[in-house]
Design a protein around this motif. Structure first.
Motif, PDB file in Angstrom:
ATOM      1  N   CYS A   1     -62.220 117.532  -3.026  1.00  0.00           N
ATOM      2  CA  CYS A   1     -61.115 117.551  -3.977  1.00  0.00           C
ATOM      3  C   CYS A   1     -60.252 118.795  -3.829  1.00  0.00           C
ATOM      4  N   SER A   2     -60.691 119.773  -3.070  1.00  0.00           N
ATOM      5  CA  SER A   2     -59.968 121.031  -3.005  1.00  0.00           C
ATOM      6  C   SER A   2     -58.583 120.872  -2.393  1.00  0.00           C
ATOM      7  N   SER A   3     -58.366 119.911  -1.509  1.00  0.00           N
ATOM      8  CA  SER A   3     -57.051 119.734  -0.907  1.00  0.00           C
ATOM      9  C   SER A   3     -56.254 118.626  -1.580  1.00  0.00           C
ATOM     10  N   TYR A   4     -56.717 118.133  -2.704  1.00  0.00           N
ATOM     11  CA  TYR A   4     -56.044 117.063  -3.438  1.00  0.00           C
ATOM     12  C   TYR A   4     -54.678 117.537  -3.941  1.00  0.00           C
ATOM     13  N   ALA A   5     -54.662 118.703  -4.577  1.00  0.00           N
ATOM     14  CA  ALA A   5     -53.427 119.293  -5.090  1.00  0.00           C
ATOM     15  C   ALA A   5     -53.107 120.539  -4.274  1.00  0.00           C
TER      16      ALA A   5
ATOM     17  N   MET B   1     -53.442 120.436   3.239  1.00  0.00           N
ATOM     18  CA  MET B   1     -53.222 119.171   2.528  1.00  0.00           C
ATOM     19  C   MET B   1     -53.053 117.963   3.430  1.00  0.00           C
TER      20      MET B   1
ATOM     21  N   ARG C   1     -50.924 111.356  -3.759  1.00  0.00           N
ATOM     22  CA  ARG C   1     -52.342 111.701  -3.814  1.00  0.00           C
ATOM     23  C   ARG C   1     -53.108 110.902  -4.862  1.00  0.00           C
ATOM     24  N   GLY C   2     -54.410 110.960  -4.706  1.00  0.00           N
ATOM     25  CA  GLY C   2     -55.337 110.557  -5.753  1.00  0.00           C
ATOM     26  C   GLY C   2     -55.790 109.129  -5.705  1.00  0.00           C
TER      27      GLY C   2
ATOM     28  N   HIS D   1     -50.864 110.584  -8.450  1.00  0.00           N
ATOM     29  CA  HIS D   1     -50.124 111.842  -8.417  1.00  0.00           C
ATOM     30  C   HIS D   1     -49.270 111.890  -7.158  1.00  0.00           C
TER      31      HIS D   1
ATOM     32  N   TRP E   1     -47.182 115.043  -5.359  1.00  0.00           N
ATOM     33  CA  TRP E   1     -46.807 116.456  -5.383  1.00  0.00           C
ATOM     34  C   TRP E   1     -45.606 116.689  -4.495  1.00  0.00           C
TER      35      TRP E   1
ATOM     36  N   GLN F   1     -45.905 118.115  -9.822  1.00  0.00           N
ATOM     37  CA  GLN F   1     -46.422 116.747  -9.839  1.00  0.00           C
ATOM     38  C   GLN F   1     -45.352 115.915 -10.527  1.00  0.00           C
TER      39      GLN F   1
END
Length: 168
Positions: free
Chosen positions: A23-27, A44, A63-64, A69, A71, A86
């Motif tokens: 999940c660290s590269s999600y946002a 990302m 994303r997601g 989402h 970005w 977002q």
């Protein structure tokens, strides 16, 4: 004597701990200001779209789960990140008005989650999933002239009531 514990809870915790780093590269990272385009893309992945805006560029990252989402990351003329936002929000959805051009919608919201053709070739419907407590999505009906005919909120198929029982 050491006892090995293989309860289902331990397996669940192990699986969750393995998923968290993903999940660290999600946002975008909170410390993105000053990052180069290449540094951000390394974190990302490739963007869906790159646009020229003002005196710089914007990268778009849908994303997601179910694409809830999108970005937008903005870069100055020197190619350094200056901010991220977002964009799948009700505030932005309320800016979509009849008569607006299809490209204007893309510039505000990015790529839709789904695109569906209308019967008798009357145009298409773009659907945007977004994070909300009601399991709604935002939909934009576009005419053959690529202009917004109507826009509003609805229920995505996974949230429709079936046989009196909600799937969630």
């Amino acid at each position: 004597m050491m006892r090995h514990c293989s309860s289902p809870w331990n397996w669940l915790l192990l699986c969750l701990s393995l998923l968290l780093p993903a999940c660290s590269s999600y946002a975008p990272p909170r410390t993105l200001v000053g990052m180069s385009r290449d540094e951000l893309v390394a974190l990302m992945g490739p963007p869906d779209m790159e646009r020229r805006v003002d005196a710089g560029t914007r990268l778009e990252f849908p994303r997601g789960p179910y694409g809830q989402h999108t970005w937008f990351v903005y870069f100055d003329a020197a190619g350094r990140a200056i901010r991220a936002e977002q964009v799948l929000t009700e505030q932005n959805f309320n800016r979509i008005l009849p008569g607006m051009a299809q490209d204007e919608v893309r510039q505000l919201l990015g790529r839709p989650s789904e695109v569906q053709g209308l019967a008798r070739a009357r145009g298409v419907v773009w659907s945007y999933r977004y994070e909300n407590p009601f399991c709604d999505w935002f939909q934009v009906e576009l005419s053959l002239q690529q202009q917004v005919r109507s826009a509003g909120y609805g229920k995505p198929p996974e949230c429709e009531q079936r046989d009196g029982i909600f799937p969630f």
